[in-house]
Scaffold this motif. Sequence first.
Motif, PDB file in Angstrom:
ATOM      1  N   MET A   1       6.196 -26.893  27.348  1.00 26.17           N
ATOM      2  CA  MET A   1       7.274 -26.672  26.414  1.00 26.17           C
ATOM      3  C   MET A   1       7.284 -25.195  26.028  1.00 26.17           C
ATOM      4  O   MET A   1       6.239 -24.599  25.829  1.00 26.17           O
ATOM      5  N   ARG A   2       8.451 -24.649  25.942  1.00 26.45           N
ATOM      6  CA  ARG A   2       8.627 -23.259  25.534  1.00 26.45           C
ATOM      7  C   ARG A   2       8.654 -23.187  24.003  1.00 26.45           C
ATOM      8  O   ARG A   2       9.261 -24.033  23.359  1.00 26.45           O
ATOM      9  N   ILE A   3       7.992 -22.184  23.446  1.00 23.79           N
ATOM     10  CA  ILE A   3       7.936 -22.030  21.991  1.00 23.79           C
ATOM     11  C   ILE A   3       8.685 -20.771  21.590  1.00 23.79           C
ATOM     12  O   ILE A   3       8.378 -19.675  22.051  1.00 23.79           O
ATOM     13  N   LEU A   4       9.662 -20.931  20.704  1.00 22.95           N
ATOM     14  CA  LEU A   4      10.405 -19.805  20.134  1.00 22.95           C
ATOM     15  C   LEU A   4       9.915 -19.581  18.708  1.00 22.95           C
ATOM     16  O   LEU A   4       9.476 -20.516  18.041  1.00 22.95           O
ATOM     17  N   GLY A   5      10.009 -18.371  18.231  1.00 16.91           N
ATOM     18  CA  GLY A   5       9.593 -18.070  16.860  1.00 16.91           C
ATOM     19  C   GLY A   5       8.086 -18.031  16.691  1.00 16.91           C
ATOM     20  O   GLY A   5       7.570 -18.146  15.581  1.00 16.91           O
ATOM     21  N   LYS A   6       7.375 -17.845  17.796  1.00 14.59           N
ATOM     22  CA  LYS A   6       5.909 -17.833  17.753  1.00 14.59           C
ATOM     23  C   LYS A   6       5.390 -16.706  16.856  1.00 14.59           C
ATOM     24  O   LYS A   6       4.310 -16.804  16.293  1.00 14.59           O
ATOM     25  N   LYS A   7       6.186 -15.633  16.705  1.00 22.91           N
ATOM     26  CA  LYS A   7       5.734 -14.501  15.890  1.00 22.91           C
ATOM     27  C   LYS A   7       5.486 -14.912  14.444  1.00 22.91           C
ATOM     28  O   LYS A   7       4.652 -14.327  13.768  1.00 22.91           O
ATOM     29  N   ILE A   8       6.190 -15.946  13.963  1.00 17.71           N
ATOM     30  CA  ILE A   8       5.991 -16.425  12.595  1.00 17.71           C
ATOM     31  C   ILE A   8       4.568 -16.918  12.415  1.00 17.71           C
ATOM     32  O   ILE A   8       3.886 -16.562  11.451  1.00 17.71           O
ATOM     33  N   ILE A   9       4.101 -17.721  13.339  1.00 18.77           N
ATOM     34  CA  ILE A   9       2.754 -18.280  13.235  1.00 18.77           C
ATOM     35  C   ILE A   9       1.689 -17.240  13.604  1.00 18.77           C
ATOM     36  O   ILE A   9       0.596 -17.237  13.037  1.00 18.77           O
ATOM     37  N   LEU A  10       2.015 -16.330  14.514  1.00 20.47           N
ATOM     38  CA  LEU A  10       1.061 -15.291  14.868  1.00 20.47           C
ATOM     39  C   LEU A  10       0.874 -14.294  13.725  1.00 20.47           C
ATOM     40  O   LEU A  10      -0.205 -13.720  13.562  1.00 20.47           O
ATOM     41  N   LYS A  11       1.906 -14.118  12.906  1.00 20.33           N
ATOM     42  CA  LYS A  11       1.800 -13.270  11.711  1.00 20.33           C
ATOM     43  C   LYS A  11       0.814 -13.887  10.719  1.00 20.33           C
ATOM     44  O   LYS A  11       0.005 -13.185  10.114  1.00 20.33           O
ATOM     45  N   VAL A  12       0.870 -15.210  10.564  1.00 21.73           N
ATOM     46  CA  VAL A  12      -0.082 -15.908   9.701  1.00 21.73           C
ATOM     47  C   VAL A  12      -1.494 -15.711  10.248  1.00 21.73           C
ATOM     48  O   VAL A  12      -2.431 -15.439   9.488  1.00 21.73           O
ATOM     49  N   LYS A  13      -1.640 -15.825  11.548  1.00 25.13           N
ATOM     50  CA  LYS A  13      -2.948 -15.656  12.185  1.00 25.13           C
ATOM     51  C   LYS A  13      -3.481 -14.245  11.959  1.00 25.13           C
ATOM     52  O   LYS A  13      -4.645 -14.065  11.599  1.00 25.13           O
ATOM     53  N   LYS A  14      -2.633 -13.247  12.154  1.00 24.98           N
ATOM     54  CA  LYS A  14      -3.051 -11.851  11.982  1.00 24.98           C
ATOM     55  C   LYS A  14      -3.446 -11.580  10.529  1.00 24.98           C
ATOM     56  O   LYS A  14      -4.432 -10.888  10.268  1.00 24.98           O
ATOM     57  N   LYS A  15      -2.690 -12.122   9.605  1.00 21.31           N
ATOM     58  CA  LYS A  15      -2.967 -11.932   8.177  1.00 21.31           C
ATOM     59  C   LYS A  15      -4.297 -12.570   7.781  1.00 21.31           C
ATOM     60  O   LYS A  15      -4.950 -12.118   6.854  1.00 21.31           O
ATOM     61  N   ASN A  16      -4.699 -13.616   8.495  1.00 21.02           N
ATOM     62  CA  ASN A  16      -5.918 -14.360   8.181  1.00 21.02           C
ATOM     63  C   ASN A  16      -6.955 -14.234   9.297  1.00 21.02           C
ATOM     64  O   ASN A  16      -7.685 -15.178   9.580  1.00 21.02           O
ATOM     65  N   ILE A  17      -7.032 -13.067   9.923  1.00 20.33           N
ATOM     66  CA  ILE A  17      -7.876 -12.866  11.106  1.00 20.33           C
ATOM     67  C   ILE A  17      -9.341 -13.217  10.837  1.00 20.33           C
ATOM     68  O   ILE A  17     -10.045 -13.671  11.737  1.00 20.33           O
ATOM     69  N   GLY A  18      -9.812 -13.081   9.621  1.00 23.94           N
ATOM     70  CA  GLY A  18     -11.196 -13.413   9.288  1.00 23.94           C
ATOM     71  C   GLY A  18     -11.450 -14.901   9.161  1.00 23.94           C
ATOM     72  O   GLY A  18     -12.595 -15.345   9.143  1.00 23.94           O
ATOM     73  N   ASN A  19     -10.389 -15.684   9.056  1.00 26.63           N
ATOM     74  CA  ASN A  19     -10.516 -17.128   8.924  1.00 26.63           C
ATOM     75  C   ASN A  19     -10.527 -17.735  10.332  1.00 26.63           C
ATOM     76  O   ASN A  19      -9.503 -18.120  10.876  1.00 26.63           O
ATOM     77  N   LYS A  20     -11.721 -17.808  10.898  1.00 22.91           N
ATOM     78  CA  LYS A  20     -11.867 -18.259  12.287  1.00 22.91           C
ATOM     79  C   LYS A  20     -11.358 -19.679  12.488  1.00 22.91           C
ATOM     80  O   LYS A  20     -10.735 -19.982  13.505  1.00 22.91           O
ATOM     81  N   LYS A  21     -11.596 -20.555  11.515  1.00 19.80           N
ATOM     82  CA  LYS A  21     -11.150 -21.947  11.648  1.00 19.80           C
ATOM     83  C   LYS A  21      -9.623 -22.015  11.703  1.00 19.80           C
ATOM     84  O   LYS A  21      -9.056 -22.707  12.551  1.00 19.80           O
ATOM     85  N   LEU A  22      -8.951 -21.283  10.817  1.00 23.57           N
ATOM     86  CA  LEU A  22      -7.493 -21.262  10.823  1.00 23.57           C
ATOM     87  C   LEU A  22      -6.975 -20.702  12.144  1.00 23.57           C
ATOM     88  O   LEU A  22      -6.055 -21.268  12.744  1.00 23.57           O
ATOM     89  N   CYS A  23      -7.561 -19.618  12.625  1.00 22.66           N
ATOM     90  CA  CYS A  23      -7.119 -19.008  13.883  1.00 22.66           C
ATOM     91  C   CYS A  23      -7.292 -19.974  15.056  1.00 22.66           C
ATOM     92  O   CYS A  23      -6.408 -20.070  15.908  1.00 22.66           O
TER      93      CYS A  23
END
Length: 113
Positions: A1-23
Amino acid sequence: MRILGKKIILKVKKKNIGNKKLCREIDKLITDLEKFNHREKNIDDVREDADCVHSDGFYFFDINVHRILIMIEFDDDGEATIVWAGTHQEYQATFKNNKASIEKWLRKFNYIE
């Protein structure tokens, strides 16, 4: 499946880069969606945390301390569009924890008519 708007979730990941479980959970969600085939299974067969909040194919997913709103559009190729991501507190402030508020938000941003 193709995913659009992935940057929204990747922004959350980048903001929480220290939270390994969330990433890891974000990566797992992306992988699950990319492998998902709507012709073979339902999304809640693949993701136990899938919560259908609107009949047009909108789902919330619990990702560690975040909730991710994903609109899944099933076309010939299969497509998932991430439309919102935030913490549980942001979710409660935005969507008031009820489907009527979710539907109002979806209409406001022209995701549904």
